[in-house]
Design an enzyme around this catalytic site. Sequence first.
Site, PDB file in Angstrom:
ATOM      1  N   ASP A  87      14.097 -40.486  15.956  1.00 52.24           N
ATOM      2  CA  ASP A  87      14.087 -39.419  14.951  1.00 52.24           C
ATOM      3  C   ASP A  87      13.565 -38.088  15.496  1.00 52.24           C
ATOM      4  OD1 ASP A  87      14.846 -41.457  13.282  1.00 52.24           O
ATOM      5  OD2 ASP A  87      13.358 -41.013  11.734  1.00 52.24           O
ATOM      6  N   HIS A 234      10.475 -42.144  17.840  1.00 55.86           N
ATOM      7  CA  HIS A 234      10.680 -40.697  17.821  1.00 55.86           C
ATOM      8  C   HIS A 234      10.855 -40.149  19.228  1.00 55.86           C
ATOM      9  CE1 HIS A 234       8.751 -41.578  13.957  1.00 55.86           C
ATOM     10  NE2 HIS A 234       9.297 -40.460  13.502  1.00 55.86           N
TER      11      HIS A 234
END
Length: 264
Positions: A87, A234
């Site tokens: 992400d 992430h």
Amino acid sequence: MRPRAVPAFALGLVLLVTGCGEPGKTPSQAGAPSSAPAAPTPSPTPSPRPSPSRTTPPKPKLRPVPKTLPAGLHRSSGSRGVALTFDDGPDPRFTPQILDQLRAAHVTATFCLVGKQAKRYPQLVARIAREGHQLCNHSWRHDINLGRRPAAEIRADLVRTNEAIRAAVPRAPITWFRQPGGRWTAEELTVARQLGLRPLHWSVDPQDWNHPPAKTIIKRVTAATHHGSIVLMHDAGGDRTQTMAACRHLIPDLKRRYGISRLR
């Protein structure tokens, strides 16, 4: 004094008293002040009209955060393999590192892209698509309250993000949408589906966004992952050095134990 002189004297005295004014004026006129021409009455100055104040309309109130997640979220990879998702990118420091690791392992992942980042680094978006990874809309600016906003704002945000991604890769499909922070609402799911986006959640969250050590990330992922899991990590949004280190172990290990597959 002669008797005739008395009336004459009295008459002269009367004439003297009454004739002490200006010639041709009566006594009343003589005692009155001279009248000057009247000054013109000034026209009233118009008072300035107050300019209309510009008021900003109040922002619509946010809907409450739902107490439970709405139905219909994708929390499984759709196969026995594990799906990896990254992400908040792309990021020029960390996204290339993850791409290199995935390419070395001959596996693909799903990249949930923030619109502002995609617009800023289109070359990284192009590389993600070129190397066969799936694309996911992650809102324009990582708005964790996006799902609580009016439907028109949600739609505008998702459309803008899609446009930024497609500017870099015009023909690449954008299949998924992930709400930042997982704050999903039913209204948001409706808008996403209208735009052809499937709502992507997760089943494994090592909370690498909070910068734990690489060993902690590895431990959390290993303990929670099973066949069909969706792992959330992430590649942007801060210092992801520990995530990069953890993935050097996790990617080959998860591939060996479960297989790494695309989302279905």
